[in-house]
Design an enzyme around this catalytic site. Sequence first.
Site, mmCIF file in Angstrom:
data_model
loop_
_atom_site.group_PDB
_atom_site.id
_atom_site.type_symbol
_atom_site.label_atom_id
_atom_site.label_comp_id
_atom_site.label_asym_id
_atom_site.label_seq_id
_atom_site.Cartn_x
_atom_site.Cartn_y
_atom_site.Cartn_z
ATOM 1 N N PHE A 111 16.578 -95.867 14.346
ATOM 2 C CA PHE A 111 15.862 -95.853 15.540
ATOM 3 C C PHE A 111 16.323 -95.521 16.889
ATOM 4 O O PHE A 111 15.542 -95.165 17.967
ATOM 5 C CB PHE A 111 14.911 -97.100 15.667
ATOM 6 N N LYS A 112 17.359 -96.178 16.950
ATOM 7 C CA LYS A 112 18.307 -95.911 18.285
ATOM 8 C C LYS A 112 18.283 -94.275 18.895
ATOM 9 O O LYS A 112 18.521 -94.070 20.189
ATOM 10 C CB LYS A 112 19.534 -96.772 18.302
ATOM 11 N N ASP A 113 18.391 -93.571 17.819
ATOM 12 C CA ASP A 113 18.403 -92.046 18.225
ATOM 13 C C ASP A 113 17.111 -91.846 19.127
ATOM 14 O O ASP A 113 17.494 -90.948 20.112
ATOM 15 C CB ASP A 113 18.248 -91.094 16.926
#
Length: 464
Positions: A111-113
Amino acid sequence: MKYISTRGQVEAQGFIDTVLMGLADDGGLMIPAEIPHITPETLKEWSKLSYKELFLQIFALYTNQEIPDEDLKNMVDKSYASFRDSEITPVNKIDDSLYILELFHGPTFAFKDVALQFMGEFYSYVSKKQNKIIHILGATSGDTGAAAIQGVRGKEGIKICILHPHNKVSKVQELQMTTVDDQNVLNLSVKGNFDDCQKIIKDQFADLEFKSKHNLRAINSINFLRILAQTVYYFYAYFQIEQGDQPKKVNISVPSGNFGNIFSGFLAKKMGLPIHKLIIATNENNILERFVKTGEYKPGDFKSTHSPSMDIQVASNFERYLYYFLDQDAAKVSAIMKKFQDDGKIVFNAEDLVRVQADFVAYGASNEQCLELISKYKDNSDYLLDPHTACGIAAYEAYNGEEEICISFATAHPAKFNEAIEQCDIKQEFPAEIKNLFSKSQHQLVIDHNKEDIVRELEAFYEK
Ligand SMILES: *Cc1c(COP(=O)(O)O)cnc(C)c1O
């Protein structure tokens, strides 16, 4: 919109300066001086927007037009061009009470993308505008580092150094970081755990002379830009739920570590998104679960789990919540954080605890339960959970009420954490992007957990 520190000792800042500051200069965290309120009419209009349109609407409320609309739109287009799904963060319906928001369609499959692809574009934009090289420094338990490196690799005007705990990230995470051969990337593999790495980073950012000399910038979730970028998918996901004539309450379950993702949800809720309960899901490193259940916020013993990106004891964004909890009283926040540093814990009384529980519920999944759920959802719903996502599902199962809907976040693709999937005797197909990593050569420096050595390497890299 002005930004202030949770500890009250920083002059009010604009949006760009807030992002550049990262950790506030007084040791606190930057937050908007007031939170914009979205009316139900506006929410209704927003519900028809695409992900990128929604992003622009939300950011417009926070950026003071410091970035012209056209530029912002360009940055958003570039940021999400690398996503493999046209919806960016699609919602997958499992049954009438459970929806899974898939946050793993970006370049590093976690999710950090979503926030860091944008952050790379943002820093590149600012570097050009200010004609100054930006040095990004960060610590990672695996996913942040990979996503940050993918966000800035090869970009002009930016150098990035990432510390990760040696042999304590998954194989795929390690490869995603270390197979990048761009000159502007340095990977330090530190013989210690994530909290050791984070402590070194925090100290370097607290050294204001070092920070300013090297134009040091943060990518950790203490950065308000990440928090804001993550609020977008809370709104987006909420709007994708099918509601009948009698709308049901919507809960959101978030696999949590540093309290960054869930704080974005708290912000969305404060803006007016009618989320019923924010469910904090943890693994066996359950400081947040213990806090919500007992009122005691106190780091425990570090445990290695199947969900390493949540193996965190001190949740760095917790202070932001504390600020709102204490009615935006910066003096109180400072006193409590000081006490936390001295005593190693914060204790809330019974009355306060009731208020915490009005905002959150929390559940910590054991390693064993995590694997059981991976098998169960594969068998019953033909859906393969990654171990972080499984923690979110465990919390959903524990807390979602009758007649309530839950959106549970899938924070990583299962291929990224095959170590756990194999233990369930499940064989998965790897996406080509991940398969290809195994044949590439690695670039990293293994280094002792020693601050002086690490700072020396950093300075050499900056001067290159
Ligand atoms: C970072 C991460 C988390 C935890 O998010 P926080 O914002 O630190 O709470 C959960 N799952 C995955 C896969 C992650 O990479």
